[in-house]
Structures are given as C-alpha cells and as structure tokens.
Scaffold this active site. Sequence first.
Site, short mmCIF file in Angstrom:
data_model
loop_
_atom_site.label_atom_id
_atom_site.label_comp_id
_atom_site.label_asym_id
_atom_site.label_seq_id
_atom_site.Cartn_x
_atom_site.Cartn_y
_atom_site.Cartn_z
N LYS A 120 -2.08 1.06 -3.06
CA LYS A 120 -3.48 0.68 -2.88
C LYS A 120 -3.66 -0.69 -2.21
O LYS A 120 -4.67 -0.96 -1.59
CB LYS A 120 -4.20 0.68 -4.23
CG LYS A 120 -4.51 2.06 -4.77
CD LYS A 120 -5.34 1.97 -6.03
CE LYS A 120 -5.70 3.35 -6.54
NZ LYS A 120 -6.62 3.30 -7.67
N ASP B 251 -13.27 3.72 -6.48
CA ASP B 251 -13.04 3.61 -7.93
C ASP B 251 -14.23 2.96 -8.64
O ASP B 251 -14.58 3.34 -9.76
CB ASP B 251 -11.77 2.78 -8.21
CG ASP B 251 -10.50 3.59 -7.99
OD1 ASP B 251 -10.57 4.84 -8.06
OD2 ASP B 251 -9.44 2.98 -7.74
#
Length: 509
Positions: free
Chosen positions: A308, A344
């Site tokens: 990420k 997210d």
Amino acid sequence: MSPKSSLSLICVPVTEPSVGAFLAMSEAAVKSADAIELRLDYLSQEDLPALLTELPRRLDEWGKPVIITFRPAEQGGMRSLSLEARLDFWRNLPAVIVERIAYADLELDLIEHLDGRALLPWEKVICSWHNFDRTPGDLPALCGRMLRTPAAVIKVAAKCNRIDDCLSIFECIDLVRPDRKVIALGMGMAGLMTRVLALSRGALLTFGSLSRGAESAPGQPTVDELKTLYRADKLDSETEIYGVVGYPVAHSRSPLMHNAVLTALDRNGVYLPLEVLDVDSFIRDLVRPSTRKLDWKLRGLSVTIPHKLNVMKHLDFIDPVALQIGAVNTIVIEGNKLHGYNTDVNGAMSPLEEIVDLTGRHVAVLGAGGSARAICYGLSRRGARITIHARDQAKARPLAQEFSASVASLDGFKSDAAIIINCTPIGMHGHSEGQSPVPDADLSGVELVYDLVYTPKQTALLAQAERSGCRTLGGLAMLVGQAADQFRLWTGISDMAGVMWKALGGSKE
Ligand code: NAP
C-alpha cells in the site's frame, strides 16, 4: 492478442488410487467438466488392467473429450516408471480405447526417444513438458523443440515463483498457436492468472480440480471456481481485467466480491488474485501501459499488504485523501496513467455514519497501525474526539499528534468513549481467535463497538459488547464498503454493495 480457441475446455483431472474411486471420480468429473484427464499413473500396476477393461464402455457413455496420461514420478506423476514401462503402456493400450479418446499425453523425452515413430496417431498426441520448481528463461526455445515433434498439441506447465513468470507462459501460447493447439499453464499461486486467462488467450484447455484437495498440480483452482467465480470459459481478448495485488493474496475475499458484481452486471470482466512480491517490476512489466510486456485490458487494481505504501512512487496522480493517509489501496488505469486512491476511509466510515453521528463524540481507537491511521483520518474529518489505545504508546504518539488525538494504554483499558473501534488483529481467525483486545473492560456504557476484524464474523469483542447491551458493527461492513468504492472508481457504477454482501454469504444486518 490471439483470438480465443474455438474449443474452450475446462478439464478435470481424475486422481484416485483405486479402480472404484477412480471411476466414481470420473463420473462426477464428467458432470461438471467439458473434458476429463484420466491420470492412469495414480493407479497401481495391479489395478490398471481392471480399469482398462472397464474403460471402453465408460468412454462411450461419458461422451466428453478424454485425455489419457501416464506420468512418471520424475515428471510429476505418481508411479516410478522406466522408459521401457512407459513405452510398453502406450504400445499395449487397446485400440478400442485409443479410438475413443481425444488425446494421449506423452512427455517430450518419450516422444524424442521415438524419433518420429508413432505409438499412437499423432493427431491424438499431446507433447508435454513440466517443471515443478521454476519457469526457466528459455521456455520459448523449449517450445521450438516441442514444435519439431509431430504432436498435435504442445503442453507446457511450469512453476511460477514470481508473477513475471506468467509472461513466459503467455509467450508460449502466442508462439505455438499459429502452428498447433497449445496448453500452457503456470503452477503455484503466482501462476493462477495463466490458468484463468488461458482460454481467453487461445489455449485449448485449462485444468480445474474436482474439489479442494483433488488438485493434480499446485495452484490448480477448482472447476467450480473456474466456471462460476472467474467464468474462465466466457472470457475473451476484450475482457477487462481487475485484480488484487498483494503477498499473500490466496485468502483474499476481494475476488469473491468483485467477480460477483461483474457477473451480476453481465460485464465482460474478471477480477484476479495477483500474488506479487516485487511491486516495482510488476508495475513496469505488467501494469503501466507504456512499458508492460503483456497485451491485456487491465483496468484497475486493489492494493493490499505489503504494497500500500511502496506502490505510491509509481503513480502519476495520488488522490489527496490517499496522500494524507500515506497509503493507496486502489489503482485506476486511465489511458497511459496510473491514478491512486484510498477507499479504506470511506469504506470504514460510511457504515459507521449510518448508525451514529460522529460529530463531537469520543471514540476509542484500539491499535495504531495502518487501519487505525485511516480510521483516525476519517474520525478527525467528522469532528470526533479520538483516544488511541496502544500496547506501545510511543508508537502511537506520532499518529495521535497528526490527528490531535490522545494516547492511552490498551492494557487495562479504561475509557468514557461512546464508540470503540478495534484496529488490532486481536480476535482474528489464525491470529488470536476467541480473544478480545479489552478482555476485562466494562462496556456497559458504550453505545457502539466496531470491530474491523471480519474473520470470524462474530468476534469475541463483538460478543462481549452484545452481552453489555452495546450496538455492534463487524469488519465485513468496511470490507464491502471499500470494495464497492473501488468498483465505482474503476467503472463509475455505484451501489454494488448488496451484491458484494451476498457473495460473502451475509447481509448488512
Ligand atoms: P497493522 O498496520 O499491522 O496494525 C496493527 C496494530 O495492532 C498495531 O498498532 C499493533 O501494535 C497492534 N497489535 C497487533 N497485535 C497486537 C496485540 N497482540 N496486542 C496489542 N496490540 C496489537 O494492521 P492493520 O492494517 O491496521 O490491520 C489491523 C486489523 O484490522 C487486521 O488484522 C484486520 O483484521 C483488520 N482490518 C480490517 C479491514 C476491513 O476491511 N474490515 C481492513 C483493514 C484491516 P504494534 O505496532 O505494537 O505491533
């Protein structure tokens, strides 16, 4: 890209050691597959004659293409077989069987030994080569060698230790296809995409096991996964490709959710688990349109642990939210450019906001890692007051500073917070299932407990909260929320969360 083969077969290998079980598995395989491979090397020398006696009648009944294979142990088979024993087997295979089968799989060394002499009609011969350890760099040269045999089909199966190895497998398909039928497969998790995309790229067939545990090679998906989850026999050169990039990825629920949506929309697309160790070469060789070595219609990627952060340096544009969180979980391929986002925050916040108003509320965040960071960002934007409870308070301080939060101990948890959000893995299946991050805490005054852990659905923390009369929210809500947002970024289509919930076998409630 080569057009799809006119025959698109999903083939199930039959891998049982006794005649009765072998025939029963064959019957079951015929029902779910387009073709079956009879791995006769799974049977002992004593059992083989009984099977061969029974076979002609069964072949007539089955009415589907059948491949016969008799693989020696050193090439991935189950029997220790000398060259002479292999030659004897094929020489003595009854004509009534040869007439009825579609193909016989003979290994390259056997065919080269024959030096042009025919054991069986060449139009029925697959020339195969396997490497269970690695994908050698000279696969194209090997294909050239195989093309010099008179076999009708060339089969290459090699272990992909890195996703880049898939490039060599696809190269084999392109190289062989103008002259012969081809089967080319990458074994192992890193090679999964070669199995799913094989038919769309012109291979004669791809293998799927009848069930988990019945695989004839590592990384083989089940026939049900190939047909229902990936729709491998429906894909073609126009198929849009999506996928999740991570290491490991085998456990990921994202393929379940995204493929369910693609199927529900009847969209020509597929979502693949992409096991990637080296994200730099992956982006260069498989993703960026100007440098990639694979002709495919890649549209978007989910990015998960451990990439990420390190994927960010490769992106041409990063959304401000992702920049501030310092993590990208979504890549959209826009023309030649790679755009990065983080879904997210919205994924975690939307289900929470549906239940409570966060403005001015005191929220206890447990843990100070990656997901705590996304949660703190979302909470601070919504005007919540945050306390981060961490086992290592020194680690939590920089995060707390950034979002004007307080820091407190996790051990002996005490708080007047109205909302508790667990951002540690405590309680997760395979980690510490059955444990709560706050085992001794009195939760009776808490309004809502949100556990980001989603396996199991009912964690020890959620059970503890329910006993105390709190409202609860499980981690599947975030998982679905962030995935639905990814799908919107890739396609412009929103509101697919319901389909994703259903694919996970649950509902919002
Ligand atoms: P992470 O970056 O590794 O952070 C984990 C945090 O938990 C760290 O602060 C860590 O403390 C702490 N921790 C780990 N083990 C602990 C223990 N035994 N006792 C006390 N604290 C402990 O992981 P993450 O990405 O934030 O993910 C955390 C969990 O959230 C995952 O395991 C997953 O279950 C869940 N998650 C769910 C979703 C979803 O979509 N629902 C999304 C992301 C994550 P140290 O720094 O001291 O190790």
